[in-house]
Scaffold this motif. Structure first.
Motif, PDB file in Angstrom:
ATOM      1  N   THR A 197       1.989  15.807  -9.246  1.00  0.00           N
ATOM      2  CA  THR A 197       1.131  14.950  -8.425  1.00  0.00           C
ATOM      3  C   THR A 197       1.643  14.932  -6.988  1.00  0.00           C
ATOM      4  O   THR A 197       0.860  15.030  -6.046  1.00  0.00           O
ATOM      5  CB  THR A 197       1.096  13.521  -8.994  1.00  0.00           C
ATOM      6  OG1 THR A 197       0.596  13.579 -10.328  1.00  0.00           O
ATOM      7  CG2 THR A 197       0.220  12.612  -8.152  1.00  0.00           C
ATOM      8  N   ALA A 198       2.942  14.822  -6.810  1.00  0.00           N
ATOM      9  CA  ALA A 198       3.525  14.776  -5.462  1.00  0.00           C
ATOM     10  C   ALA A 198       3.154  16.013  -4.658  1.00  0.00           C
ATOM     11  O   ALA A 198       2.894  15.924  -3.458  1.00  0.00           O
ATOM     12  CB  ALA A 198       5.038  14.633  -5.548  1.00  0.00           C
ATOM     13  N   ALA A 199       3.106  17.159  -5.301  1.00  0.00           N
ATOM     14  CA  ALA A 199       2.784  18.409  -4.606  1.00  0.00           C
ATOM     15  C   ALA A 199       1.345  18.422  -4.089  1.00  0.00           C
ATOM     16  O   ALA A 199       1.035  19.150  -3.153  1.00  0.00           O
ATOM     17  CB  ALA A 199       3.015  19.597  -5.533  1.00  0.00           C
ATOM     18  N   ARG A 200       0.482  17.578  -4.673  1.00  0.00           N
ATOM     19  CA  ARG A 200      -0.930  17.542  -4.263  1.00  0.00           C
ATOM     20  C   ARG A 200      -1.235  16.417  -3.281  1.00  0.00           C
ATOM     21  O   ARG A 200      -2.371  16.276  -2.833  1.00  0.00           O
ATOM     22  CB  ARG A 200      -1.819  17.412  -5.495  1.00  0.00           C
ATOM     23  CG  ARG A 200      -1.761  18.634  -6.398  1.00  0.00           C
ATOM     24  CD  ARG A 200      -2.829  18.613  -7.486  1.00  0.00           C
ATOM     25  NE  ARG A 200      -2.907  17.383  -8.246  1.00  0.00           N
ATOM     26  CZ  ARG A 200      -2.287  17.158  -9.404  1.00  0.00           C
ATOM     27  NH1 ARG A 200      -1.517  18.081  -9.934  1.00  0.00           N
ATOM     28  NH2 ARG A 200      -2.451  16.014 -10.040  1.00  0.00           N
ATOM     29  N   LEU A 201      -0.245  15.599  -2.950  1.00  0.00           N
ATOM     30  CA  LEU A 201      -0.485  14.507  -2.007  1.00  0.00           C
ATOM     31  C   LEU A 201      -0.617  15.056  -0.586  1.00  0.00           C
ATOM     32  O   LEU A 201      -0.002  16.065  -0.243  1.00  0.00           O
ATOM     33  CB  LEU A 201       0.664  13.501  -2.065  1.00  0.00           C
ATOM     34  CG  LEU A 201       0.770  12.682  -3.342  1.00  0.00           C
ATOM     35  CD1 LEU A 201       2.057  11.858  -3.336  1.00  0.00           C
ATOM     36  CD2 LEU A 201      -0.435  11.774  -3.512  1.00  0.00           C
ATOM     37  N   PRO A 202      -1.366  14.356   0.255  1.00  0.00           N
ATOM     38  CA  PRO A 202      -1.486  14.811   1.641  1.00  0.00           C
ATOM     39  C   PRO A 202      -0.188  14.555   2.409  1.00  0.00           C
ATOM     40  O   PRO A 202       0.536  13.589   2.123  1.00  0.00           O
ATOM     41  CB  PRO A 202      -2.632  13.976   2.196  1.00  0.00           C
ATOM     42  CG  PRO A 202      -2.695  12.768   1.333  1.00  0.00           C
ATOM     43  CD  PRO A 202      -2.206  13.185  -0.027  1.00  0.00           C
ATOM     44  N   ALA A 203       0.092  15.406   3.374  1.00  0.00           N
ATOM     45  CA  ALA A 203       1.270  15.214   4.223  1.00  0.00           C
ATOM     46  C   ALA A 203       1.194  13.826   4.853  1.00  0.00           C
ATOM     47  O   ALA A 203       0.122  13.370   5.254  1.00  0.00           O
ATOM     48  CB  ALA A 203       1.318  16.288   5.304  1.00  0.00           C
TER      49      ALA A 203
END
Length: 134
Positions: free
Chosen positions: A55-61
């Motif tokens: 999930t963290a990898a898909r969060l926006p910067a």
């Protein structure tokens, strides 16, 4: 529209709303930390999010993750995977309550539950570079 397109549109709307709310709060409040508070925080849970790095990898910067290990045996391993994913995504990583774990995984700070807020002052003295939330 496909389900995937609808979900992507919902995510964009949520992100835009979170940014607008964050900016509104920033205008009304004096900064209390050298780091700005992310407009969106994802809170993990070992039972509900067994692979939080996905999930963290898909969060926006600019978003943030609060890693709550709750004493899990694989806390360091999971924390290191989260650190790798959050760095790649431009996302902040906070560790819930456990400053020692936060140091081990090179987190950006610590999230304190209400019962531990009294430790914030001492922690900020030891780690002024960290973002502390509660």
């Amino acid at each position: 529209m496909t389900l995937s397109e609808l979900m992507a549109e919902d995510a964009r709307t949520l992100w835009a709303t979170a940014q607008a709310l964050s900016q509104s709060v920033a205008l009304a409040a004096a900064p209390v930390s050298p780091r700005p508070l992310p407009p969106l925080l994802f809170f993990t849970d070992p039972e509900r999010t067994p692979r939080p790095w996905e999930t963290a990898a898909r969060l926006p910067a600019g978003a943030g993750v609060v890693y709550r290990a709750f004493g899990a045996a694989d806390a360091v391993e999971t924390g290191l995977r989260l650190r790798e994913a959050t760095r790649a995504a431009g996302v902040l990583l906070l560790v819930g309550l456990d400053a020692a774990l936060a140091e081990q995984v090179e987190a950006d700070g610590v999230h304190l539950p209400e019962r531990a807020l009294s430790s914030a002052y001492a922690l900020s003295g030891r780690r002024p570079d960290w973002l502390l939330t509660g």
